[in-house]
Design an enzyme around this catalytic site. Structure first.
Site, PDB file in Angstrom:
ATOM      1  N   HIS A   1       0.820  -1.254   0.143  1.00  0.00           N
ATOM      2  CA  HIS A   1      -0.022  -0.281   0.099  1.00  0.00           C
ATOM      3  C   HIS A   1       0.713   1.331   0.135  1.00  0.00           C
ATOM      4  CE1 HIS A   1      -3.003   3.001   1.101  1.00  0.00           C
ATOM      5  NE2 HIS A   1      -3.923   1.839   0.658  1.00  0.00           N
TER       6      HIS A   1
ATOM      7  N   ASP B   1      -7.891  -5.471   0.079  1.00  0.00           N
ATOM      8  CA  ASP B   1      -8.308  -6.406  -1.035  1.00  0.00           C
ATOM      9  C   ASP B   1      -7.918  -7.812  -0.850  1.00  0.00           C
ATOM     10  OD1 ASP B   1      -9.774  -4.626  -2.018  1.00  0.00           O
ATOM     11  OD2 ASP B   1      -8.114  -3.636  -3.340  1.00  0.00           O
TER      12      ASP B   1
HETATM   13  N1  CMC Z   1       4.429  -7.525  -4.823  1.00  0.00           N
HETATM   14  C1  CMC Z   1       5.728  -7.493  -4.962  1.00  0.00           C
HETATM   15  N2  CMC Z   1       6.122  -6.582  -4.981  1.00  0.00           N
HETATM   16  C2  CMC Z   1       5.713  -5.102  -4.734  1.00  0.00           C
HETATM   17  C3  CMC Z   1       4.345  -5.037  -4.455  1.00  0.00           C
HETATM   18  C4  CMC Z   1       3.613  -6.360  -4.557  1.00  0.00           C
HETATM   19  N3  CMC Z   1       2.095  -6.572  -4.433  1.00  0.00           N
HETATM   20  N4  CMC Z   1       3.784  -4.006  -4.115  1.00  0.00           N
HETATM   21  C5  CMC Z   1       4.959  -3.185  -4.139  1.00  0.00           C
HETATM   22  N5  CMC Z   1       6.075  -3.907  -4.597  1.00  0.00           N
HETATM   23  C6  CMC Z   1       7.593  -3.566  -4.654  1.00  0.00           C
HETATM   24  C7  CMC Z   1       7.779  -2.886  -5.823  1.00  0.00           C
HETATM   25  O1  CMC Z   1       8.168  -3.763  -6.730  1.00  0.00           O
HETATM   26  C8  CMC Z   1       8.974  -1.843  -5.529  1.00  0.00           C
HETATM   27  O2  CMC Z   1      10.324  -2.559  -5.423  1.00  0.00           O
HETATM   28  P1  CMC Z   1      11.405  -1.611  -5.523  1.00  0.00           P
HETATM   29  O3  CMC Z   1      11.436  -0.720  -4.524  1.00  0.00           O
HETATM   30  O4  CMC Z   1      12.367  -2.554  -5.615  1.00  0.00           O
HETATM   31  O5  CMC Z   1      11.210  -1.011  -6.989  1.00  0.00           O
HETATM   32  C9  CMC Z   1       8.692  -1.415  -4.037  1.00  0.00           C
HETATM   33  O6  CMC Z   1       7.648  -2.548  -3.640  1.00  0.00           O
HETATM   34  C10 CMC Z   1       7.561  -0.308  -4.024  1.00  0.00           C
HETATM   35  O7  CMC Z   1       6.479  -0.438  -4.584  1.00  0.00           O
HETATM   36  P2  CMC Z   1       5.706   0.896  -5.516  1.00  0.00           P
HETATM   37  O8  CMC Z   1       4.943   0.187  -6.559  1.00  0.00           O
HETATM   38  O9  CMC Z   1       7.050   1.838  -5.706  1.00  0.00           O
HETATM   39  O10 CMC Z   1       4.792   1.302  -4.371  1.00  0.00           O
HETATM   40  P3  CMC Z   1       3.653   2.216  -4.421  1.00  0.00           P
HETATM   41  O11 CMC Z   1       3.418   2.761  -3.307  1.00  0.00           O
HETATM   42  O12 CMC Z   1       3.664   3.064  -5.701  1.00  0.00           O
HETATM   43  O13 CMC Z   1       2.166   1.173  -4.911  1.00  0.00           O
HETATM   44  C11 CMC Z   1       0.517  -0.438  -4.495  1.00  0.00           C
HETATM   45  C12 CMC Z   1       1.398   0.695  -3.998  1.00  0.00           C
HETATM   46  C13 CMC Z   1      -0.575  -0.801  -3.963  1.00  0.00           C
HETATM   47  C14 CMC Z   1       0.209   0.201  -6.117  1.00  0.00           C
HETATM   48  C15 CMC Z   1       1.530  -1.609  -4.786  1.00  0.00           C
HETATM   49  O14 CMC Z   1       1.908  -2.096  -3.710  1.00  0.00           O
HETATM   50  C16 CMC Z   1       0.820  -2.721  -5.491  1.00  0.00           C
HETATM   51  O15 CMC Z   1       0.686  -2.704  -6.795  1.00  0.00           O
HETATM   52  N6  CMC Z   1       0.130  -3.995  -4.994  1.00  0.00           N
HETATM   53  C17 CMC Z   1      -0.389  -4.721  -5.533  1.00  0.00           C
HETATM   54  C18 CMC Z   1      -1.812  -4.235  -6.023  1.00  0.00           C
HETATM   55  C19 CMC Z   1      -2.945  -4.100  -5.020  1.00  0.00           C
HETATM   56  O16 CMC Z   1      -3.031  -4.779  -4.013  1.00  0.00           O
HETATM   57  N7  CMC Z   1      -3.681  -2.847  -4.836  1.00  0.00           N
HETATM   58  C20 CMC Z   1      -4.677  -2.781  -3.894  1.00  0.00           C
HETATM   59  C21 CMC Z   1      -4.220  -1.390  -2.976  1.00  0.00           C
HETATM   60  S1  CMC Z   1      -5.324  -1.302  -1.687  1.00  0.00           S
HETATM   61  C22 CMC Z   1      -6.872  -0.972  -2.451  1.00  0.00           C
HETATM   62  C23 CMC Z   1      -7.046   0.367  -3.107  1.00  0.00           C
HETATM   63  O17 CMC Z   1      -6.299   1.256  -2.506  1.00  0.00           O
HETATM   64  O18 CMC Z   1      -7.746   0.226  -3.990  1.00  0.00           O
END
Ligand code: CMC
Length: 431
Positions: free
Chosen positions: A308, A366
């Site tokens: 998140h 989720d």
């Molecule tokens: N699985 C594996 N690695 C992950 C994941 C994951 N679910 N989420 C983040 N990472 C890694 C990502 O690869 C990155 O690694 P590095 O620093 O080595 O490049 C690091 O963690 C930070 O990730 P980010 O994408 O920069 O973080 P963000 O804050 O931009 O993204 C997120 C947040 C929720 C989009 C992301 O964690 C994600 O894609 N999660 C899966 C989708 C999900 O479950 N979304 C629902 C969110 S809660 C409900 C809502 O708000 O709608």
């Protein structure tokens, strides 16, 4: 906004600029950069808004390190346990817990707006039967502005109120109809003598040929899912609604924009993607393979329902959701649910892995919601529409707050440009 008592100094190439700093009632201070371009001729750069407060709000507060989510100060776990969705809607919209009379009046107002203009049935029939219900919802909610002209004047507080109540009331009807349409069953009209969650379940699962009794356990679980998703501060879809409305667009069009944004798998679409992932994993012995893929930089796969932007310790909604999943499956007598088993083992495996703990990746809301919804009988395609029904009140509360703000300005970010600089057009025969 409070008077600034602090300031920050920014030094650029030997020149220094004083910037006001504001403190809220909770959360980090913010540096006011609104006059920065005029004074210093520079923009700030923050593409994913990781360090940007886009507005001044009094609705929802999240402390991502503590795993705290407050609506108007009330913690989400207390609301999920002691309150119910329509009361939470009232709190979000009006700022305080309602008295019994206020709640009754609000519930009556919502209940009286649950039906759709009959002409809208033809609109549904224009869609392909295999359309995703979210695609139908984006279209139908946007089209509300073509049917309810008397609540599109955003300068009139009364019309804003009517539009708000209409959307909270009609979104469950629209989502249920999108579902019925996709499975070729007749639409089931709303019933105003049952509560909001029960009415939604009935519109989804009743058929005209048989009476349908809503199971109170499922109704409570549905209400809790609505409550847990009701608002979440300035997330992507809420910011989309705010940006769309900043131009003065009508509220139905703005909420349709929010629904479109919510659909993405990184946001509201994660609940569908998560359950599909858990099914694809299938059995606990395949978990290491998927964990390895999630950690592999060359593989775009991510563990859906994990991570998140704001929560870096735990998602308080996920805690309640996990408990609810256990309760619902137990009460429904579902034993040995393989998807729940995979979810629990996957959670344990990820939380024991340095990759996930170092990056502070924990299950989000989720991760478990799809398991409950599936047990209730919903197909995965309905998970995100249910999120949209729940989040409508959050979008509306934030929209109302924004429109009432005398400082409202159209949202218009700038950019760091890396394209070609000025060059002359070349006639086609010379290229
Ligand atoms: N699985 C594996 N690695 C992950 C994941 C994951 N679910 N989420 C983040 N990472 C890694 C990502 O690869 C990155 O690694 P590095 O620093 O080595 O490049 C690091 O963690 C930070 O990730 P980010 O994408 O920069 O973080 P963000 O804050 O931009 O993204 C997120 C947040 C929720 C989009 C992301 O964690 C994600 O894609 N999660 C899966 C989708 C999900 O479950 N979304 C629902 C969110 S809660 C409900 C809502 O708000 O709608």
């Amino acid at each position: 906004m409070s008077e600034s008592k602090k300031s920050a100094t920014l030094a650029i190439n030997g020149d220094s600029f004083e910037l006001p700093v504001y403190s809220g009632t909770a959360g980090p201070d913010v540096i006011d950069i609104r006059k920065l371009y005029a004074q210093a001729g520079v923009f700030t750069y923050d593409p994913g808004f990781t360090s940007t407060a886009s507005c001044d709000s009094t609705i929802t507060f999240i402390d991502g390190d503590k795993g705290e989510l407050l609506h108007r100060g009330y913690p989400i776990d207390q609301l999920a346990e002691k309150s119910h969705f329509l009361e939470v809607c009232y709190v979000l919209l009006y700022g305080e817990l309602p008295s019994a009379a206020q709640l009754e009046d609000f519930e009556n107002r919502v209940t009286r707006h649950t039906m759709l203009h009959e002409q809208m049935m033809y609109l549904f029939r224009g869609f392909r039967r295999d359309a995703h219900p979210m695609a139908i919802m984006v279209g139908v909610v946007g089209a509300l502005s073509a049917f309810y002209h008397d609540s599109t004047d955003i300068s009139d507080p009364w019309q804003r109120e009517v539009a708000s109540v209409r959307m909270i009331a009609k979104l469950p009807t629209i989502a249920a109809m999108a579902y019925k349409y996709s499975i070729g069953q007749p639409f089931v009209y709303p019933r105003n003598d049952i509560d909001y969650a029960s009415n939604f379940l009935r519109m989804c699962f009743a058929v005209p040929a048989e009476d349908y009794e809503v199971n109170p356990i499922l109704s409570r679980a549905m209400d809790r899912i609505f409550t847990l998703h009701a608002d979440h501060e300035q997330n992507a879809s809420t910011s989309t609604v705010r940006l769309a409305s900043s131009s003065g667009a009508n509220p139905f069009a703005c909420i349709a924009a929010g629904i479109a944004c919510l659909w993405g798998p990184a946001h509201g679409g994660a609940n569908q993607a998560c359950l599909e992932m858990l099914r694809e994993i299938g059995t606990p012995d395949r978990i290491p393979e998927f964990i390895a893929r999630a950690k592999d930089k060359d593989d775009p796969f991510r563990l859906m329902g994990f991570g998140h932007r704001v929560y870096k310790n735990f998602d308080p909604r996920a805690k309640v959701m996990k408990q609810s999943a256990d309760e619902v499956l137990d009460l429904l007598g579902v034993e040995d649910n393989p998807t729940l088993q995979v979810a629990k083992d996957l959670e344990a495996a990820a939380l024991a892995d340095d990759y996930f703990t170092d990056k502070k990746l924990f299950p989000n809301v989720d991760f478990y919601s799809g398991i409950i919804l599936e047990a209730m009988g919903f197909p995965t395609s309905m998970f995100t529409p249910i999120f949209a029904v729940s989040r409508t009140v959050g979008w509306i509360s934030q929209w109302k707050e924004m429109i009432a703000d005398p400082q409202l300005k159209i949202g218009r970010p700038r950019q760091l440009y890396h394209g070609e600089t000025l060059r002359d057009y070349v006639d086609i025969e010379k290229r």
